[in-house]
Design an enzyme around this catalytic site. Structure first.
Site, mmCIF file in Angstrom:
data_model
loop_
_atom_site.group_PDB
_atom_site.id
_atom_site.type_symbol
_atom_site.label_atom_id
_atom_site.label_comp_id
_atom_site.label_asym_id
_atom_site.label_seq_id
_atom_site.Cartn_x
_atom_site.Cartn_y
_atom_site.Cartn_z
ATOM 1 N N TYR A 1 -3.225 -0.927 -10.995
ATOM 2 C CA TYR A 1 -2.391 -1.141 -9.792
ATOM 3 C C TYR A 1 -3.177 -1.899 -8.713
ATOM 4 C CZ TYR A 1 0.841 0.438 -6.035
ATOM 5 O OH TYR A 1 1.727 0.520 -4.987
ATOM 6 N N LYS B 1 -2.069 -5.416 -7.172
ATOM 7 C CA LYS B 1 -1.752 -5.565 -5.744
ATOM 8 C C LYS B 1 -2.700 -6.552 -5.049
ATOM 9 C CE LYS B 1 1.866 -2.910 -5.353
ATOM 10 N NZ LYS B 1 3.188 -3.580 -5.323
#
Ligand SMILES: NC(=O)c1ccc[n+]([C@@H]2O[C@H](COP(=O)([O-])OP(=O)(O)OC[C@H]3O[C@@H](n4cnc5c(N)ncnc54)[C@H](O)[C@@H]3O)[C@@H](O)[C@H]2O)c1
Length: 253
Positions: free
Chosen positions: A154, A158
């Site tokens: 993640y 991001k």
């Protein structure tokens, strides 16, 4: 397009959470909104809120990581609502695990939804924006872009979205298209509720513990993020591009 025509926005992952609040907010700003999520039926609540307030919205079922579904969804929006010139790439998933336990599927799923999804959606919408000589793209990054234990997939996605955003800003600026990223801190949604459950905490206790680490001493709401997205997608924000705004109740970076 004349300035009296209603601009059309697509918000991905808008069945709930930050996406739903953003869709409602953009509709209140006068946009016609495509409420896009995996399951069209799950979008009905968000569409209902918008139409009950006098706004215009349609529900669109689409997996943003699937190129054919994305192309069909964007064409459907263009024919039912008009050319989409505002895009919020918000759809997201978590597959948290420490590196040594993380499967290839956990890695690929997160990359596919966040990065491939934002790429496919932006590519499909950009021609409408270029034709209109106007566009607003907002990508949902995260404070996790700065690194977060258990989120190697993640965090990478991001952080990747920040580079993606800056490059979109450089490539599309001459067509009147801006691209910016909003990087939320802890926001109370189903996503953070699921994290609380995974670590074995009640959601109230989990939020209270998080709030002690946040300068404003509270966790965020989906509306906190929708406010920032409304600014970046506004008519007046045409000279703001390639920026990353941390909306986290305090400074991050
Ligand atoms: N909640 C937070 O604290 C937080 C913090 C930082 C960033 N974010 C980011 O904000 C965005 C929204 O988060 P949220 O908390 O509202 O999450 P959420 O889990 O409540 O909602 C995410 C939505 O995305 C949809 N979605 C997932 N995969 C999809 C796909 N392939 N195609 C279309 N839709 C898909 C889901 O069905 C769901 O409706 C995400 O990108 C998330 O990573 C959230």
């Amino acid at each position: 397009m004349s300035t009296t025509e209603q601009r059309v926005a697509i918000v991905t992952g808008a069945a709930r959470g930050i996406g739903a609040a953003t869709a409602v907010r953009l509709a209140a700003e006068g946009r016609a909104v495509a409420v896009l999520d995996l399951d069209e039926a799950a979008c009905k609540d968000t569409v209902g809120k918008i139409t009950a307030a006098g706004g215009k919205a349609v529900a669109v079922g689409c997996d943003v990581s699937d190129a054919e579904q994305v192309a069909a969804a964007v064409e459907r929006v263009a024919s039912e609502l008009g050319a989409p010139t505002v895009l919020v790439n918000n759809a997201g998933v978590l597959r948290d695990n420490l590196l040594f336990k993380m499967s290839e599927t956990d890695w690929d799923t997160v990359m596919n939804v966040h990065l491939r999804g934002a790429f496919l959606m932006s590519r499909a919408c950009q021609k409408h924006m270029v034709d209109a000589k106007f566009g607003r793209i907002v990508n949902l990054s995260s404070s996790s872009a700065l690194g977060n234990r258990g989120q190697v997939n993640y965090s990478a996605a991001k952080a990747g979205l920040q580079g993606f955003t800056k490059t979109l800003a450089i490539e599309l600026g001459k067509f009147g298209v801006t691209a910016n990223a909003v990087a939320p801190g802890f926001i109370a949604t189903d996503m953070t509720a699921a994290t609380a459950e995974r670590v074995g905490m009640g959601f109230e206790d989990f939020q209270a513990a998080a709030a002690t680490q946040i300068p404003v001493q509270r966790v965020g709401t989906p509306e906190d993020i929708a406010n920032a997205i409304a600014f970046f997608t506004g008519e007046a924000a045409g000279f703001v591009s390639g920026q990353v705004l941390y909306v986290a109740g305090g400074p991050l970076c």
